[in-house]
Design an enzyme around this catalytic site. Sequence first.
Site, short mmCIF file in Angstrom:
data_model
loop_
_atom_site.label_atom_id
_atom_site.label_comp_id
_atom_site.label_asym_id
_atom_site.label_seq_id
_atom_site.Cartn_x
_atom_site.Cartn_y
_atom_site.Cartn_z
N HIS A 1 0.82 -1.21 0.00
CA HIS A 1 0.00 0.00 0.00
C HIS A 1 0.86 1.26 0.00
CE1 HIS A 1 -3.15 -2.80 0.87
NE2 HIS A 1 -2.68 -3.08 2.06
N ASP B 1 -5.46 -7.56 11.12
CA ASP B 1 -4.78 -6.39 11.69
C ASP B 1 -5.27 -6.13 13.10
OD1 ASP B 1 -4.84 -6.09 8.65
OD2 ASP B 1 -3.36 -4.57 9.23
N HIS C 1 -6.97 -4.60 -1.04
CA HIS C 1 -6.28 -5.87 -1.27
C HIS C 1 -6.90 -6.59 -2.45
CE1 HIS C 1 -6.33 -4.87 3.03
NE2 HIS C 1 -5.06 -5.17 2.97
#
Lengths: 211, 211, 333, 333
Positions: free
Chosen positions: D56, D109, D219
């Site tokens: 990213h 995450d 993603h």
Amino acid sequence: MNDTVSTAALDEWMRTFARLVAENKEALTDLDAAIGDGDHGENMDRGMRAAVQALDDTRPSTASALFNKVGMTLISTVGGASGPLFGTLFLRIGAALGDTSEVSLSQLATALHAGLDGIVARGKAEAGDKTIYDALAPAVQALETAATDGAHTADALRAALAAAENGRDATTPMLARKGRASYLGERSVGHQDPGATSIALLIAAATPAPA
Amino acid sequence: MNDTVSTAALDEWMRTFARLVAENKEALTDLDAAIGDGDHGENMDRGMRAAVQALDDTRPSTASALFNKVGMTLISTVGGASGPLFGTLFLRIGAALGDTSEVSLSQLATALHAGLDGIVARGKAEAGDKTIYDALAPAVQALETAATDGAHTADALRAALAAAENGRDATTPMLARKGRASYLGERSVGHQDPGATSIALLIAAATPAPA
Amino acid sequence: MKKLINDPQNVVAEALLGIEAAHPHLRVDHEHKIVYRGDGPRRGKVGIISGGGSGHEPLHGGFVGLGMLDAACAGEVFTSPVPDQMLAATKLVDGGAGVLHVVKNYTGDVMNFEMAAELAEAEGGAKVLSVITNDDVAVQDSTWTAGRRGVGVTVLLEKIAGAAAEQGRSLEQVADIARKVNADGRSMGVALTSCTVPAAGKPTFELGEDEMELGVGIHGEPGRRRLPLATAGEIAELLVEPILADLPFAGGDTVICFVNGLGGTPLIELYVMYHEVNRILNAHGVQVARSLVGPYITSLDMAGSSVTLLKVDDELLSLWDAPVNTPALRWGV
Amino acid sequence: MKKLINDPQNVVAEALLGIEAAHPHLRVDHEHKIVYRGDGPRRGKVGIISGGGSGHEPLHGGFVGLGMLDAACAGEVFTSPVPDQMLAATKLVDGGAGVLHVVKNYTGDVMNFEMAAELAEAEGGAKVLSVITNDDVAVQDSTWTAGRRGVGVTVLLEKIAGAAAEQGRSLEQVADIARKVNADGRSMGVALTSCTVPAAGKPTFELGEDEMELGVGIHGEPGRRRLPLATAGEIAELLVEPILADLPFAGGDTVICFVNGLGGTPLIELYVMYHEVNRILNAHGVQVARSLVGPYITSLDMAGSSVTLLKVDDELLSLWDAPVNTPALRWGV
Ligand SMILES: Nc1ncnc2c1ncn2[C@@H]1O[C@H](COP(=O)(O)OP(=O)(O)O)[C@@H](O)[C@H]1O
Ligand SMILES: Nc1ncnc2c1ncn2[C@@H]1O[C@H](COP(=O)(O)OP(=O)(O)O)[C@@H](O)[C@H]1O
Ligand SMILES: [Mg+2]
Ligand SMILES: [Mg+2]
Ligand SMILES: [Mg+2]
Ligand SMILES: [Mg+2]
């Protein structure tokens, strides 16, 4: 596994699990590609290879040390959703078993239940959310019933495997409500959950071939 | 064109050139795609459409005003290499012809020679560099010879067209030494130069069909 | 062709509307397609303009602002702007101290800027000097070609000359610094994919799934060689070695190292490239004083990268470090 | 797969080598894959860390520096980092005033950061608070999903919370500002092409030559709908209207407008998009106070764009304007 399970047999369980994960790596990844991000096989394989390496390096002599090592290694090497979940599973199993080197069926059932609770505490999954819960919960249930019934460990594990595989298969028609697959909504229906598939491999790794 | 050429006929020349460019736009672009950046047809068409529009808007009454308008419009709308080159060509032609409204063959030859000199001053091309020079220089030469020989304008233009087309065709085996095509080195050989092709269309636009 | 555009014919005009809306300290002359500073011209400051075909963003419009360009002229995609634009820009930025034209060496750009300078002179307006960048070592620099193309050095030159102008140096001095930057900088690029010009609608060139074009130009011009796709390390060697050999750069030299993305290559890959370039420079004893990593001179959506090295002394470094406030480069302010 | 890389397995490690070499004011802990400030930790300043899967860039490593993040943890491509990394980063940046974890809302995450925070607490180290970003309106926000994904707002939040920490505010205050940013920001994205994960070697999803994926995740997660490719104006409507409806934003609101590139889309297209987004906001009476245009939270080489709107008051604006010195965002210094 015998009626009490030695640390050596538990160690063998983890190594067999690692082998099954490696053998099924692409299949797990393909399942994840369909409803997630296509890394579950890679994740589990990276973690279990590291776990086996850690076992080789440290040769733990108690159940708690063994599962602690596997759990910590998964947490430290996997990342993503499965790292904390499988890591927590093994950490809780280790904590529940303690410093013993021979584990009875009912101890094993209790420990796996503790592991399941850890996964729920971490990931908040419920039955039917299309996660590892849906394979692990029935397996734990089967083990506990068998233990209450005074079954032999081998038979209990065969029952647990059947339950895990049923649970895994039952994830296919489910609509995902946790993890990445939940972004898909309706489109998650019709696909088998990769995490539940790994759980079935975990129970299979413990289960002796049918007598 | 007749033996002296009126402003109206010069105006018609520019409009015919615009039409030929439009008809050959893709072919010019394809030639440029092979050894340049594939915009020559687009560039010339954008410029000549704007030039015709400007002629419609201002209706110039002298040769110098006419070519000035075309030249300025090309410079202001084309960009790239061909904008300044064709723009300079017409500006110099206009300056050479001055405020006349009837142009003789030898005036025309002199004016085109001035235009060619302007292109050389601007772009430093020499014979054999695979540029518009290689079509324009022989055409000018043919016109001048015809003028010296006292030929009819129509015949002179037919000779100039033949010379321009020969010059254009002769660019094919040349190795480019100017403009984008020069980056290709040896690989520029075997392709006809787009700018030289436009020049042949320019002369064709002035040339009456064979008697 | 998959692009976030409306009409392929309007891409440049609409991008200018976006630039104007996004950057309140800039102004846009839509008729002449000029991006210019809202706070200019400044009396006594040399004005600096550049321009060229569009499709290389942020070059040049993204480099307009304090400490860099005063104005940028946007041509059609990959087509030099016309002299009217440069003439208008020259007038817009003229603060009485003259105007520098920064021109990338392409036949069309050179001629159109030249005509603009002549027109400015004919009108008795600003004194104009021009500096041409021609840093692309992929092209043979000889009288038998149009000469080397102007690529990555243009970015560094616009920053450094801009700082010199901001200091109040004279037109001649600013032009001298700019020429020095061009003389001491070299670049080379590689394409992994072609770009697609909006109006054309299809890729400019075809490249096989396992091929790359070494020495590509920023308009998709062919390069030195078409080679099998290689690793970042190998590609870095193929780009850096010809650059080092050309000036030549030598052990002990101090450089600004600029690893550029061509538009379709993401930053993570540029950092992998930067690592390899830096490794090679270390091996040659070349010191990197400053670095720039990112897509600063692009070729629409082309995947690929270029490397630019500029040999610097303390003066160039301090001009590089001076404050700059543009959409694409900003520091010290 | 055409990428400027060496071994697909080493992309993250090698990009970190590049970041370290290119940015002398940053440090890299290669064992833990952490980018951190060379001048930290500062006594009494709240530390801010973030992290997530790689791919990213510049998020998050490119946002480390004065006025923004103190450290960033890089996971494998598109895979959350592990708790050891966040624990190590937490220790690295702890200046005694506590540490804020900025976490994008993805199951992995969230869990990995949670474990790191628990470990930090168990060790009796820094006090840790966490803020989760979940701004992607493409995902239904309900107890029946993992909740909305954290996307573009993360960039704005890291900037604004970083400025608050730099001012010396307390951990609770910095966390409050961060939560406010997340509460008042919304995003949505569109993909024109898939990304290709280096280790996978093939595109994550297939998209026809005339299709786009509306509401895509960073993603390559599927979005709301697959639609025929549309014009920039139509796409801007499809992105902005759901965002405006969701908060809801209203006429008279003042916003930061962030038009982001997903990695493979060049800047010229982002400016065309910005123009369209700005036009729609004007029509709704929404005032744009600041803008950000460029590739700041990407999805490898995916072509596409996302739009983020953040409703701001004077305090948020002054925090946005405060000095920042990171590889990807820099001003005021
Ligand atoms: N909240 C949760 N509780 C239990 N299991 C979960 C949860 N979220 C995801 N999972 C499991 O994790 C699996 C995905 O793991 P993996 O692909 O390794 O991680 P990621 O989704 O981060 O890429 C899913 O198939 C699902 O079984
Ligand atoms: N220095 C030069 N002198 C004369 N003609 C030139 C020169 N450079 C280029 N040309 C001509 O210009 C033509 C290309 O024009 P065009 O494609 O419109 O411009 P660009 O090369 O800028 O895209 C070439 O085919 C060649 O005939
Ligand atoms: Mg996954
Ligand atoms: Mg051309
Ligand atoms: Mg051109
Ligand atoms: Mg993942």
